[in-house]
Design an enzyme around this catalytic site. Structure first.
Site, PDB file in Angstrom:
ATOM      1  N   ASP A 107      -4.700  -1.615   2.954  1.00 23.60           N
ATOM      2  CA  ASP A 107      -4.842  -0.167   2.919  1.00 23.60           C
ATOM      3  C   ASP A 107      -6.325   0.210   2.992  1.00 23.60           C
ATOM      4  O   ASP A 107      -7.002  -0.142   3.944  1.00 23.60           O
ATOM      5  CB  ASP A 107      -4.143   0.360   1.654  1.00 23.60           C
ATOM      6  N   HIS A 272       4.998  -0.998   1.630  1.00 23.88           N
ATOM      7  CA  HIS A 272       3.545  -0.898   1.772  1.00 23.88           C
ATOM      8  C   HIS A 272       2.815  -1.826   0.808  1.00 23.88           C
ATOM      9  O   HIS A 272       1.801  -2.430   1.168  1.00 23.88           O
ATOM     10  CB  HIS A 272       3.119   0.554   1.535  1.00 23.88           C
TER      11      HIS A 272
END
Length: 292
Positions: A107, A272
């Site tokens: 990320d 994620h």
């Protein structure tokens, strides 16, 4: 609450005169640095780092502005540019005696890793990006109704003041939303770690917003300059992403090939937070990268 990775030693390392990063170090052998994402701290790597430490020196910092690292005031767009944060990472590694190292980011940490690979090609031996696109491509593909999945990017891109006030007013709800919405396995982030993430984020609203604001400004300019100059990532690059490329209507691997000379692209069924949801899979992929 969990604040450290078991078996890791911790220190604060100066990256600028008035900025120190909180860094965990474990294991021995060839070095790899692991960079966390949002809204997390270095603890997101706790499973992966413990495994890799069996035969690697593993370095896990909290990025500037996050976790227990310092949070300098946003003086200008450069304070939290990925160029500045990448330089932090190189400085930390050198202070620990590592002139060349592998780098993996998730990320926000992946954006820092990408910039480090572009700015410091002789320093980064291998590069892994988990579930993110290069900044320039990310903004290019977000349009129409599909951009709603990234509403936070637009909120935190606004000038200083309103985003910080809005997020601070409901910080736990804001950051907790992403921990819930982005996880396919809610059990992967236990209550004590979740509380750690929320506490750390609550105390870092201005610096987190500044990090995102930089990605809507100066980071784009840096990416555009590299694209215009034909600069690419010259080390082996491994990308791991959820299978959201088709859903959003673009070919993620094709976007990455424009930035790399040696690419392996993987998709995963994990959500994620893949380093926490599927640590064995991520370890396997990272070990494969390190063997390239």
């Amino acid at each position: 609450m969990a604040t450290t990775i078991p078996g890791f030693d911790y220190q604060r390392i100066a990256v600028e005169e008035d900025v120190l990063l909180h860094v965990g170090v474990g294991g021995s052998g060839s070095p790899i640095v692991l960079l966390h994402g949002f809204p997390q701290t270095h603890l997101m790597w706790r499973h992966v780092a413990a495994d890799l430490a069996a035969d690697h020196t593993v370095i896990c910092p909290d990025l500037r502005g996050y976790g227990a690292s310092d949070k300098p005031a946003e003086r200008d767009g450069g304070t939290y540019s990925k160029r500045t944060m990448a330089a932090d990472v190189v400085t930390v590694a050198r202070e620990l005696g590592q002139e060349r190292f592998a780098l993996a980011g998730h990320d926000r940490g992946a954006l820092v890793a990408i910039r480090a690979g572009l700015d410091h090609p002789d320093t980064i031996t291998h590069l892994a990006s988990l579930d993110v696109l290069p900044t320039l491509d990310m903004w290019d593909i977000l349009h129409g109704a599909n951009a709603a999945v990234a509403f936070h990017l637009y909120l935190m891109a606004q000038p200083p003041g309103l985003p910080e006030q809005m997020i601070s007013a409901s910080a736990d709800a804001f950051f907790g939303y992403f921990l819930d919405a982005w996880a396919r396995d809610p059990e992967a982030i236990p209550a004590d770690v979740r509380a750690e993430y929320l506490s750390a984020s609550r105390e870092a609203v201005p610096s987190i917003v500044a990090d995102y604001r930089a990605s809507a400004g100066i980071d784009i300019h840096h990416d555009r300059a590299d694209r215009a100059a034909g600069n690419r990532l010259v080390m082996p690059v491994t990308v791991v992403q959820q299978d959201w490329g088709t859903t959003l209507g673009f070919d993620a691997a094709a976007l990455w090939r424009a930035w790399t000379t040696d690419l392996e692209h993987h998709t995963t069924s994990a959500g994620h937070f893949m380093a926490e949801e599927a640590p064995a899979e991520i370890v396997r992929i990272l070990r494969g990268m390190l063997a390239r």
